[in-house]
Design a protein around this motif. Sequence first.
Motif, PDB file in Angstrom:
ATOM      1  N   PRO A 155      22.524  -0.811  -2.249  1.00 19.35           N
ATOM      2  CA  PRO A 155      22.622  -2.057  -1.478  1.00 19.35           C
ATOM      3  C   PRO A 155      21.244  -2.704  -1.332  1.00 19.35           C
ATOM      4  O   PRO A 155      20.219  -2.082  -1.630  1.00 19.35           O
ATOM      5  N   ASP A 156      21.222  -3.936  -0.884  1.00 20.66           N
ATOM      6  CA  ASP A 156      19.944  -4.632  -0.702  1.00 20.66           C
ATOM      7  C   ASP A 156      19.037  -3.833   0.225  1.00 20.66           C
ATOM      8  O   ASP A 156      19.430  -3.428   1.319  1.00 20.66           O
ATOM      9  N   MET A 157      17.828  -3.588  -0.250  1.00 20.11           N
ATOM     10  CA  MET A 157      16.842  -2.826   0.515  1.00 20.11           C
ATOM     11  C   MET A 157      15.834  -3.777   1.136  1.00 20.11           C
ATOM     12  O   MET A 157      15.498  -4.808   0.548  1.00 20.11           O
ATOM     13  N   PRO A 158      15.310  -3.425   2.289  1.00 21.45           N
ATOM     14  CA  PRO A 158      14.305  -4.321   2.884  1.00 21.45           C
ATOM     15  C   PRO A 158      13.023  -4.380   2.061  1.00 21.45           C
ATOM     16  O   PRO A 158      12.361  -5.409   2.017  1.00 21.45           O
ATOM     17  N   TYR A 159      12.689  -3.275   1.394  1.00 24.64           N
ATOM     18  CA  TYR A 159      11.440  -3.227   0.631  1.00 24.64           C
ATOM     19  C   TYR A 159      11.697  -2.601  -0.747  1.00 24.64           C
ATOM     20  O   TYR A 159      11.096  -1.587  -1.113  1.00 24.64           O
ATOM     21  N   ASP A 160      12.581  -3.200  -1.505  1.00 23.99           N
ATOM     22  CA  ASP A 160      12.945  -2.635  -2.802  1.00 23.99           C
ATOM     23  C   ASP A 160      11.751  -2.704  -3.767  1.00 23.99           C
ATOM     24  O   ASP A 160      10.896  -3.584  -3.658  1.00 23.99           O
ATOM     25  N   THR A 216      10.722  -1.495  -8.109  1.00 25.70           N
ATOM     26  CA  THR A 216      11.113  -0.874  -9.369  1.00 25.70           C
ATOM     27  C   THR A 216       9.901  -0.521 -10.235  1.00 25.70           C
ATOM     28  O   THR A 216      10.054  -0.119 -11.372  1.00 25.70           O
ATOM     29  N   SER A 217       8.719  -0.667  -9.698  1.00 27.14           N
ATOM     30  CA  SER A 217       7.499  -0.325 -10.428  1.00 27.14           C
ATOM     31  C   SER A 217       6.448   0.123  -9.431  1.00 27.14           C
ATOM     32  O   SER A 217       6.550  -0.116  -8.224  1.00 27.14           O
ATOM     33  N   GLY A 218       5.404   0.778  -9.957  1.00 27.55           N
ATOM     34  CA  GLY A 218       4.314   1.187  -9.098  1.00 27.55           C
ATOM     35  C   GLY A 218       3.598  -0.010  -8.489  1.00 27.55           C
ATOM     36  O   GLY A 218       3.181   0.026  -7.324  1.00 27.55           O
ATOM     37  N   ALA A 219       3.448  -1.076  -9.276  1.00 25.88           N
ATOM     38  CA  ALA A 219       2.786  -2.277  -8.766  1.00 25.88           C
ATOM     39  C   ALA A 219       3.569  -2.877  -7.606  1.00 25.88           C
ATOM     40  O   ALA A 219       2.988  -3.283  -6.587  1.00 25.88           O
ATOM     41  N   GLU A 220       4.908  -2.946  -7.753  1.00 23.63           N
ATOM     42  CA  GLU A 220       5.737  -3.474  -6.665  1.00 23.63           C
ATOM     43  C   GLU A 220       5.653  -2.583  -5.437  1.00 23.63           C
ATOM     44  O   GLU A 220       5.626  -3.086  -4.300  1.00 23.63           O
ATOM     45  N   LEU A 221       5.617  -1.268  -5.641  1.00 24.46           N
ATOM     46  CA  LEU A 221       5.519  -0.353  -4.506  1.00 24.46           C
ATOM     47  C   LEU A 221       4.225  -0.587  -3.735  1.00 24.46           C
ATOM     48  O   LEU A 221       4.234  -0.653  -2.494  1.00 24.46           O
ATOM     49  N   LEU A 222       3.124  -0.743  -4.444  1.00 21.10           N
ATOM     50  CA  LEU A 222       1.856  -1.013  -3.770  1.00 21.10           C
ATOM     51  C   LEU A 222       1.884  -2.357  -3.046  1.00 21.10           C
ATOM     52  O   LEU A 222       1.342  -2.500  -1.941  1.00 21.10           O
ATOM     53  N   THR A 223       2.548  -3.341  -3.660  1.00 21.69           N
ATOM     54  CA  THR A 223       2.675  -4.640  -3.006  1.00 21.69           C
ATOM     55  C   THR A 223       3.438  -4.527  -1.688  1.00 21.69           C
ATOM     56  O   THR A 223       3.073  -5.149  -0.680  1.00 21.69           O
ATOM     57  N   THR A 245       3.566  -1.972   0.284  1.00 24.27           N
ATOM     58  CA  THR A 245       2.704  -1.366   1.309  1.00 24.27           C
ATOM     59  C   THR A 245       1.696  -2.379   1.842  1.00 24.27           C
ATOM     60  O   THR A 245       1.382  -2.381   3.035  1.00 24.27           O
ATOM     61  N   GLN A 246       1.217  -3.250   0.970  1.00 20.97           N
ATOM     62  CA  GLN A 246       0.258  -4.262   1.406  1.00 20.97           C
ATOM     63  C   GLN A 246       0.923  -5.314   2.278  1.00 20.97           C
ATOM     64  O   GLN A 246       0.342  -5.793   3.261  1.00 20.97           O
ATOM     65  N   GLU A 247       2.162  -5.675   1.938  1.00 19.44           N
ATOM     66  CA  GLU A 247       2.876  -6.690   2.706  1.00 19.44           C
ATOM     67  C   GLU A 247       3.273  -6.197   4.089  1.00 19.44           C
ATOM     68  O   GLU A 247       3.293  -6.975   5.060  1.00 19.44           O
ATOM     69  N   THR A 248       3.598  -4.943   4.195  1.00 21.15           N
ATOM     70  CA  THR A 248       4.164  -4.405   5.434  1.00 21.15           C
ATOM     71  C   THR A 248       3.188  -3.613   6.279  1.00 21.15           C
ATOM     72  O   THR A 248       3.416  -3.420   7.480  1.00 21.15           O
ATOM     73  N   GLY A 249       2.121  -3.125   5.646  1.00 21.11           N
ATOM     74  CA  GLY A 249       1.217  -2.236   6.368  1.00 21.11           C
ATOM     75  C   GLY A 249       1.734  -0.808   6.438  1.00 21.11           C
ATOM     76  O   GLY A 249       1.089   0.065   7.035  1.00 21.11           O
ATOM     77  N   GLY A 287       6.584   5.423   4.399  1.00 22.17           N
ATOM     78  CA  GLY A 287       7.217   4.499   5.341  1.00 22.17           C
ATOM     79  C   GLY A 287       8.136   3.509   4.650  1.00 22.17           C
ATOM     80  O   GLY A 287       9.211   3.174   5.161  1.00 22.17           O
ATOM     81  N   VAL A 288       7.717   3.038   3.481  1.00 16.08           N
ATOM     82  CA  VAL A 288       8.551   2.125   2.699  1.00 16.08           C
ATOM     83  C   VAL A 288       9.846   2.825   2.286  1.00 16.08           C
ATOM     84  O   VAL A 288      10.949   2.276   2.428  1.00 16.08           O
ATOM     85  N   VAL A 289       9.717   4.052   1.783  1.00 18.66           N
ATOM     86  CA  VAL A 289      10.900   4.788   1.344  1.00 18.66           C
ATOM     87  C   VAL A 289      11.817   5.090   2.522  1.00 18.66           C
ATOM     88  O   VAL A 289      13.046   4.939   2.430  1.00 18.66           O
TER      89      VAL A 289
END
Length: 452
Positions: A162-167, A169-176, A178-182, A187-189
């Motif tokens: 389902p739609d995730m708040p912080y989906d 699909t790549s390492g770059a997106e994952l780092l983004t 963390t930067q967007e949310t702090g 915590g993102v997972v």
Amino acid sequence: MISLFDLFKIGIGPSSSHTVGPMRAAARFADTLLHAPDVACLRVTLYGSLAWTARGHATDRAVILGLAGEKPDTMDPMLADSIVQSVTETHLIPFNGHPTPFDPQTDIVLDTTTIPPVHPNTLQFEAFDAQDHLLGHARFCSVGGGFIVHEQATETATYAQPDMPYDFTSGAELLTRTQETGLDIAGVVLANESVLRPRAEVEAYLDRIVAVMMDCVEAGLHRSGTLPGRLNVRRRAAALYERLQEQSRSNQPSAHGIMDWISLFAIAVNEENAAGGRVVTAPTNGASGVIPAVLRYYREFCPEYSLDGQRRFLLTAAAIGGLFKLNASISGAEVGCQGEVGVASSMAAAGLAAALGATPLQVENAAEIGMEHHLGMTCDPVAGLVQIPCIERNAFGAIKAINAASLAMHGDGAHHVSLDQVIRTMAETGRDMNHRYKETSLGGLAVNFPEC
């Protein structure tokens, strides 16, 4: 994003793609014929890597258990042999509660000639009535880590969430994210997992996974004897455990003593896996000793240990494992052992770094280092058994993971090769690798080791 509930599965050894996956596929096929009591004949055909290593990886055994209604996460491993023996001797299997004719010698077909069109780990199930009319038919691909998909299905659709708040699909997106949310990676997972089920349930599952891992370590530390299979490999963990305990009581500590303990933890788990014991696919059974060994190191040798850190470890490791699963593979039959021990080492490196307080950039760097130095690793199990070189290979994967975490944390997170680049490289390397080196026991050490 792949859920950690899918990535970390509780099952039995010796192989996630050859044991856990086929058992789940067989059980799922049985469920489709739940209301068909007139089944008079069952036939299972194994293709590709499943056929080449069916005996050594216990795929034939797993199929019998699955058709008999057993599930890898709930069955008692101590009962497996008696169930298989009963079916073998009586030529009857309790299929959906009905004694159904089934002779493993003739009704499990090992097709080493046909090249499966979608995935090298493919298996087919067929059920017939007394007039030889087809009642049911299904083909599954066991794509690594206990994951199964219908041959016609796409993996992307299978893992859709389902739609995730912080989906991501790549390492770059994952780092983004963390930067967007702090938030850190864990915590993102956790935020994403909490959309699927209550947070308390997520944390309880993490704790259960650790408990199963540590129980497996303990079991391996105290069991001796010979592992199943024609190689007659003796268990080493119990004797090594005694020696290390003696050393710890002396006034002559070894300079590399901690490394010995880490190796011991990994070997203990993988000896249990090779014996068909209960393990956690992390991300596969063949690599199931790496993360428990590094977790045990964190618990016993790191003063920073905490329950929260332990959970951060697994949440972070799940993020990294999911990226490899989505963008490359965790199947030794697809990409060699770089997709099993290599991915496990990358996951453990990231998890340990996170537990020790690393920044997201340092965690991503640890994961990249962990995989970079496993690139090209083949999967060539001797005699088709998950023993040589698999057991020792987990010990080295655990040591590499700790080294990768340490190197990353001595830097500021800046590095030349990104995690995404190394994942892409791993996938390309796997595609280029000769099929003999991808869990078929047809090349490498498997053919150069004299068994007699």
